[in-house]
Design an enzyme around this catalytic site. Structure first.
Site, mmCIF file in Angstrom:
data_model
loop_
_atom_site.group_PDB
_atom_site.id
_atom_site.type_symbol
_atom_site.label_atom_id
_atom_site.label_comp_id
_atom_site.label_asym_id
_atom_site.label_seq_id
_atom_site.Cartn_x
_atom_site.Cartn_y
_atom_site.Cartn_z
ATOM 1 N N HIS A 204 -4.936 4.256 67.047
ATOM 2 C CA HIS A 204 -5.045 5.713 67.090
ATOM 3 C C HIS A 204 -5.739 6.199 68.354
ATOM 4 O O HIS A 204 -5.501 7.299 68.819
ATOM 5 C CB HIS A 204 -5.734 6.231 65.822
ATOM 6 C CG HIS A 204 -4.863 6.062 64.620
ATOM 7 N ND1 HIS A 204 -5.039 5.052 63.729
ATOM 8 C CD2 HIS A 204 -3.767 6.740 64.218
ATOM 9 C CE1 HIS A 204 -4.106 5.129 62.801
ATOM 10 N NE2 HIS A 204 -3.323 6.143 63.073
ATOM 11 N N GLU A 449 6.208 4.426 55.970
ATOM 12 C CA GLU A 449 5.408 3.614 56.887
ATOM 13 C C GLU A 449 4.804 2.390 56.194
ATOM 14 O O GLU A 449 4.065 1.629 56.803
ATOM 15 C CB GLU A 449 4.311 4.465 57.541
ATOM 16 C CG GLU A 449 3.445 5.245 56.586
ATOM 17 C CD GLU A 449 2.418 6.120 57.306
ATOM 18 O OE1 GLU A 449 2.217 5.970 58.522
ATOM 19 O OE2 GLU A 449 1.811 6.969 56.625
ATOM 20 N N ASP A 473 2.672 2.266 61.617
ATOM 21 C CA ASP A 473 2.163 1.543 60.447
ATOM 22 C C ASP A 473 3.233 0.635 59.856
ATOM 23 O O ASP A 473 2.925 -0.436 59.346
ATOM 24 C CB ASP A 473 1.654 2.533 59.390
ATOM 25 C CG ASP A 473 0.258 3.027 59.742
ATOM 26 O OD1 ASP A 473 -0.567 2.199 60.162
ATOM 27 O OD2 ASP A 473 0.012 4.228 59.628
ATOM 28 N N CYS A 520 8.633 9.555 63.729
ATOM 29 C CA CYS A 520 7.501 10.168 64.431
ATOM 30 C C CYS A 520 6.490 9.110 64.892
ATOM 31 O O CYS A 520 5.412 9.441 65.354
ATOM 32 C CB CYS A 520 6.824 11.238 63.582
ATOM 33 S SG CYS A 520 6.210 10.602 62.016
HETATM 34 C C1 PEP Z 1 2.861 5.970 62.097
HETATM 35 O O1 PEP Z 1 2.210 5.217 61.377
HETATM 36 O O2 PEP Z 1 3.880 5.617 62.737
HETATM 37 C C2 PEP Z 1 2.449 7.381 62.236
HETATM 38 C C3 PEP Z 1 3.193 8.250 62.887
HETATM 39 O O3 PEP Z 1 1.239 7.750 61.701
HETATM 40 P P1 PEP Z 1 -0.195 7.402 62.365
HETATM 41 O O4 PEP Z 1 0.080 6.833 63.748
HETATM 42 O O5 PEP Z 1 -0.963 8.656 62.389
HETATM 43 O O6 PEP Z 1 -0.743 6.387 61.433
HETATM 44 MG MG MG Z 2 0.775 6.037 59.988
#
Ligand code: PEP
Ligand code: MG
Length: 590
Positions: A204, A449, A473, A520
């Site tokens: 993140h 995910e 994820d 996403c």
């Molecule tokens: C993901 O897991 O791909 C996602 C978009 O959510 P985050 O990166 O916030 O966990």
């Molecule tokens: Mg995620």
């Protein structure tokens, strides 16, 4: 690591993982664990007892930690362990001393301040008193008391504090580790780039760096011992290379590259108002991922057609208390207003794992394996009041423009049904309050995910209005590779055949049920991988605004029918290397 010697200062090149594109040149700002800049806030009278308990728990944990260290020191060879033992015994005595504890507790009680601020204040006073002593042995104890204070603060906060809001202009921040919350505090207009020892490609922190458009290299092992404050430094956020004390020729070369990137960005800006359409006229919707409210402006500037993922974690970071319904409503409404009629997909809170939020305090005490623990929807369902407040804010904000509600980390149908029940209750309450909301109510979708959700996508599709595939994820949980761990970063691969099959299965399930599906995760902003996603049937992609122009350019070069054939060939492969080769051939042929 290679070294050479220009004008008396060694040039050092250290390689890590390039996670956020671009080149930064500037003086190093080395983040060290420090007692400075601990946040101070008031504690209500009714909360004083709890705050004192929190301090006592931290002192107990610090004592246990010291006891563990003493045990280890006893196992060391005698001459090595003796000094350490003496030091640890002194620390153990200080943590338990009535002088320290009563000083801190009196401050919490009398001034009504938080435990961190009380510890910092009292430790400061004690250290100053020791330093002033004439006896050099006693004066040196000031250092010990500061160490003990730091140990207590780390227990209380579970992190190191640095004032990321006031760094020297143009610096490159070098740290052992940065949390997404630390990174969110950085002003990209002030900071040139980021380097850390820990952290992986799709951690993140990496995503936050990309959203701030800060060139960044993570997983740069061995940098802390060799870099000093203000050393000139270059960060290549594509290659993951860090150069300390670059020579004049290297500097000139990197400055040329910065200029070339500026030219390319100017060209890409011209694509802003053109549609994302393939050569065979297949329309693709490109949306933006938003980490922070200010990204809404970047999304508009990049020509995003909406927000495919609004990570609401920003509302809960870097603050001691939870945001109220009103506060959340206002923040969301501002973003929806800024998007001016374009749809905004609001994801409910996804904290836990490596994304910690100070405002949630003890609710998410780190379990044995945080990524598999009380994260995202699991926390929300365990704390329904948290979810009710957030859903109420989202529903109120939905009166400002088209909103979609997105649930993170769903692994079962039961979780969706539980959320629907909470949502129905929230809507009933809002109706009683005669609050304005979208009519009909906003669509409810889920992140795909967790592998279980992907495999079960046909059943989930009957329960929800849309899917958003979170490849970050999905890759982590499918391959059992922590996305934030630099030690296994080379094994983290969203192009692994197992991950691709989960994505394909999800897309096909969505198409069979006639619900929209988007990606996403970070692959959606990767111009190398996008042709494969289009070939797999995806028509909606959401990414950090900075990636959008480049992805649009790539889509306009593509033929969707050819992409589908290429994707089929790639999905037939069972080895990562073959997949990478076929993908490169596909890109080269464009
Ligand atoms: C993901 O897991 O791909 C996602 C978009 O959510 P985050 O990166 O916030 O966990
Ligand atoms: Mg995620």
């Amino acid at each position: 690591m290679k070294t050479k010697e220009p004008s008396g200062t060694a040039t050092q090149v250290i390689n890590g993982i390039g996670v956020s594109t671009g080149i930064a040149i500037g003086p190093a700002y080395v983040v060290e664990p420090a007692l400075g800049s601990v946040p101070e806030y008031s504690i209500a009278r009714s909360g004083i007892g709890r705050e004192i308990e929190r301090f006592r728990a931290a002192a107990k944990a610090a004592r246990a930690q010291i006891a563990k260290l003493r045990k280890r020191a006893q196992e060391l060879p005698r001459n090595a362990g003796d000094d350490l033992l003496l030091l640890l015994e002194a620390h153990a005595g200080m943590v338990s001393s009535a002088r320290l504890t009563s000083g801190v507790e009196t401050r919490i009680h009398e001034r009504g301040i938080n435990a961190e601020a009380a510890v910092q204040d009292w430790v400061h006073a004690l250290a100053a008193a020791f330093s002033a002593m004439e006896d050099p042995y006693l004066a040196a104890r000031a250092e010990d008391i500061r160490d003990v204070g730091l140990r207590l603060l780390l227990q209380l906060t579970d992190r190191q504090y640095t004032a990321f809001t006031s760094l020297p202009r143009g610096c490159v921040v070098v740290a052992e580790e940065l949390s997404p919350a630390d990174t969110a505090l950085m002003d990209p207009a002030m900071i040139a780039g980021l380097v850390t020892t820990l952290g992986g490609t799709d951690s993140h922190t990496a995503i936050m760096a990309r959203s701030l458009a800060l060139p960044a290299a993570l997983g740069v092992q061995g940098i802390i011992p060799v870099v000093r404050a203000s050393d000139p430094i270059i960060v290549d956020g594509d290659a993951g290379t860090v150069i300390i004390h670059p020579d004049a020729q290297t500097l000139a070369e990197y400055r040329r590259r910065i200029e070339a990137r500026r030219r390319l960005n100017r060209q890409l800006k011209r694509l802003r108002d053109l549609p994302a359409v393939t050569r065979d006229q297949v329309q693709v919707t490109l949306e933006a991922n938003l980490e922070l409210p200010r990204d809404a402006v970047a999304a508009r500037q990049a020509g995003a057609e909406g927000v495919g993922l609004l990570r609401t974690e920003f509302l809960f970071m870097n603050r001691p208390d939870l945001p109220s319904e009103d506060e959340q409503y206002r923040a969301l409404a501002d973003i929806i207003d800024a998007l001016d009629g374009r749809p905004v997909t609001i994801r409910t809170l996804d904290v836990g794992g490596e994304k910690l939020a100070t405002s949630l305090g003890d609710r998410i005490a780190a379990g044995p394996n945080p990524a598999l623990g009380l994260r995202a929807i699991r926390l929300a369902l365990q704390e329904p009041a948290l979810m009710e407040t957030q859903l109420a804010a989202i529903m109120r904000a939905s009166a400002h423009g088209p909103v979609r509600i997105l649930l993170p980390m769903i692994s079962s149908i039961r979780q969706i049904r539980q959320v629907r029940q909470i949502l129905a209750k929230v809507v009933r309450r809002l109706r009683r309050r005669k609050v304005k909301m979208a009519h009909p109510l906003s669509p409810l979708g889920v992140m795909i995910e967790v592998p279980a959700a992907a495999i079960n996508a046909d059943s989930l599709a009957r329960e929800v209005d849309f899917f958003a595939i979170g490849t970050n994820d999905l890759t982590m949980y499918c391959l059992a590779i922590d996305r934030g761990d630099d030690q296994v970063a080379d094994l983290y691969d969203p192009l692994h055949p197992a991950v691709l099959r989960l994505i394909q299965h999800t897309v096909d399930a969505a198409h069979r049920s006639g619900i929209p599906v988007s990606v996403c995760g970070e692959v959606a902003g990767n111009a190398r991988i996008v042709p494969l996603l289009i070939g797999m049937g995806l028509r909606q992609l959401s990414m950090t605004p900075n990636s959008l122009p480049r992805v649009k350019q790539r889509i306009r070069q593509l033929d969707a029918a050819i992409a589908a054939r290429r994707a089929q060939g790639i999905l037939d492969q069972s080895e990562e290397t073959q997949i990478a080769t076929l993908l490169d051939e596909f890109i080269d042929a464009l």
